[in-house]
Design a protein around this motif. Structure first.
Motif, short mmCIF file in Angstrom:
data_model
loop_
_atom_site.label_atom_id
_atom_site.label_comp_id
_atom_site.label_asym_id
_atom_site.label_seq_id
_atom_site.Cartn_x
_atom_site.Cartn_y
_atom_site.Cartn_z
N LEU A 216 77.25 48.47 72.83
CA LEU A 216 78.07 49.58 72.35
C LEU A 216 78.94 50.09 73.50
CD1 LEU A 216 75.44 51.48 70.18
CD2 LEU A 216 76.77 49.43 69.65
N LEU A 240 74.40 48.95 63.23
CA LEU A 240 74.79 48.61 64.60
C LEU A 240 73.59 47.98 65.31
CD1 LEU A 240 76.63 51.91 65.65
CD2 LEU A 240 77.65 49.84 64.69
N SER A 244 72.76 50.15 74.20
CA SER A 244 73.73 51.25 74.21
C SER A 244 74.94 51.02 75.09
CB SER A 244 73.04 52.55 74.64
OG SER A 244 72.46 52.40 75.93
N LYS A 249 80.71 58.17 74.52
CA LYS A 249 80.26 57.88 73.15
C LYS A 249 80.73 58.95 72.16
CE LYS A 249 77.63 54.15 73.92
NZ LYS A 249 78.03 53.88 75.31
N LEU A 252 80.62 57.99 68.60
CA LEU A 252 79.33 57.99 67.91
C LEU A 252 79.12 59.31 67.17
CD1 LEU A 252 76.78 56.43 67.30
CD2 LEU A 252 75.79 57.27 69.44
N CYS A 256 78.67 59.67 63.15
CA CYS A 256 77.57 60.38 62.49
C CYS A 256 78.10 61.47 61.56
CB CYS A 256 76.64 61.00 63.54
SG CYS A 256 75.72 59.79 64.51
N GLY A 265 71.67 52.77 63.41
CA GLY A 265 71.63 52.15 64.73
C GLY A 265 70.25 51.59 65.01
#
Length: 384
Positions: A216, A240, A244, A249, A252, A256, A265
């Motif tokens: 990620l 996913l 990480s 992020k 992310l 969410c 995830g």
């Protein structure tokens, strides 16, 4: 042929480079023939026969997460000190003339002159997309690449795309570079439907889902994927898979907020579980900005999973007309591709059929044989 290999990348979880090296050398040692290859793995301190054992994902991931918190200047100093020690030890161990050839698998070639060096250069993302990498890694590459490149006797890369980039950027002689493609592991094949259902139930994956596989990190363009999912007609879930990685992020949090329970995830998973996830997915979506090869593309194809991937860098070459190609910087293009694959069963089956045929063209035996031929050529030229 006694081959000395930089084994440091093998001391990580089996993502791209470690997976490549384990498959390459596992297959290379299994090949029969008069020109057998004896592999010695050098970890910076000692040389050992055979490949090191895979690391435990949990401790390795926690260690990497802690390193992310250290300032880039300190990490760069640590990285340079380790590399200096590595080169010192390598020069000492290679001077014994026990080995015939050195395979450099790290970011830059080591400074040693006792053995001809085959340098694996997987991509040029540290130059092309420096902003997507940790700062200490970029600085290390910039400091050492030009100073160490002349230590490479031959460059080995993983796609014709990267081969052309290397020749254009470094003016590297055509006869001293080879492109040998990667391949999906043998474990990746279509899984039975009941096995897939069991895995989905165990992981809490409801109904249909799209799959992303990879670290990620910024270059994988997950923010672009989230934007595309916001405008898709379908409300399908996104799974996913991957550790990480690095980088900010903020995407992310947005994911969410907009996808809610549709975002699942899983982190790093083992290969058997990954094969089941590929087999059950409605499609692998791989909108990376840049790849030297893109192993998830052929892994998914080998499992009978339709693939949507970027039309940039090596990915059209690897997919070979068996994937839906998109502009990774255009969320609307990506959204349209997702909707097309999900809404047209005929098109989806066409991608599955073409993908299985494309994946079958890649094999680790072919990769190992072609790589061994490169080693033999370099050794023969060094001896002449």
């Amino acid at each position: 042929m006694n081959l000395l290999v930089n084994a440091v990348p093998l001391l990580a979880i089996p993502t791209g480079i470690p997976r490549y090296l384990r498959n390459l050398y596992g297959t290379l040692q299994a090949l029969e023939g008069p020109e057998s290859v004896q592999v010695f793995c050098f970890d910076g301190k000692r040389s050992l026969r055979g490949l090191p054992k895979p690391v435990e994902p949990g401790p390795w991931t926690r260690k990497r997460t802690l390193l992310e918190k250290i300032p880039a200047s300190l990490l760069l100093g640590f990285r340079c000190a380790r590399w200096w020690a590595y080169e010192q030890s390598l020069r000492w161990i290679s001077a014994g003339r026990r080995y015939d050839l050195y395979h450099e698998t790290g970011f830059v070639p080591a400074a040693q002159s006792h053995l001809p060096t085959v340098f694996s250069l997987y991509d040029l993302s540290l130059l092309r997309y420096a902003e997507t990498h940790p700062r200490d890694r970029v600085l290390f590459f910039e400091m050492y690449m030009k100073r160490r490149l002349h230590h490479a006797t031959h460059i080995l890369t993983i796609s014709r795309f990267v081969q052309d980039e290397i020749q254009d950027l470094f003016r590297w002689p055509e006869g001293r570079i080879s492109a040998v493609p990667l391949a999906p592991d043998a474990v990746f094949s279509p899984r039975p439907a009941d096995r897939v259902v069991h895995v989905k139930k165990r992981l809490g994956i409801p109904g249909d889902y799209l799959l992303f596989v990879g670290s990620l990190e910024p270059r994988k363009n997950l923010w672009g994927l989230i934007q595309a999912l916001r405008i898709c007609r379908s409300h399908i879930a996104l799974v996913l898979v991957g550790w990480s990685g690095w980088g900010e992020k903020t995407w992310l949090g947005e994911a969410c907020r907009h996808l809610g329970q549709r975002l699942i995830g899983l982190g790093f998973v083992d290969d058997e579980l990954l094969a089941c996830l590929y087999s059950g997915a409605s499609a692998l979506v791989y909108p990376s900005l840049y790849e030297g090869f893109g192993l998830p593309i052929v892994e998914a194809m080998a499992c009978g999973c339709p693939v949507i991937c970027s039309n940039t860098s090596s990915m059209p070459e690897v997919a070979g007309g068996a994937a839906r190609l998109v502009d990774p910087r255009d969320p609307e293009d990506l959204a349209a591709a997702i909707d097309h694959v999900l809404e047209s069963s005929q098109y989806r089956q066409e991608l599955i059929r073409k993908g299985l045929a494309r994946a079958a063209r890649y094999s680790w035996e072919r990769t190992a044989r072609e790589t061994r031929a490169v080693f033999e050529k370099v050794l023969e030229e060094a001896r002449s």
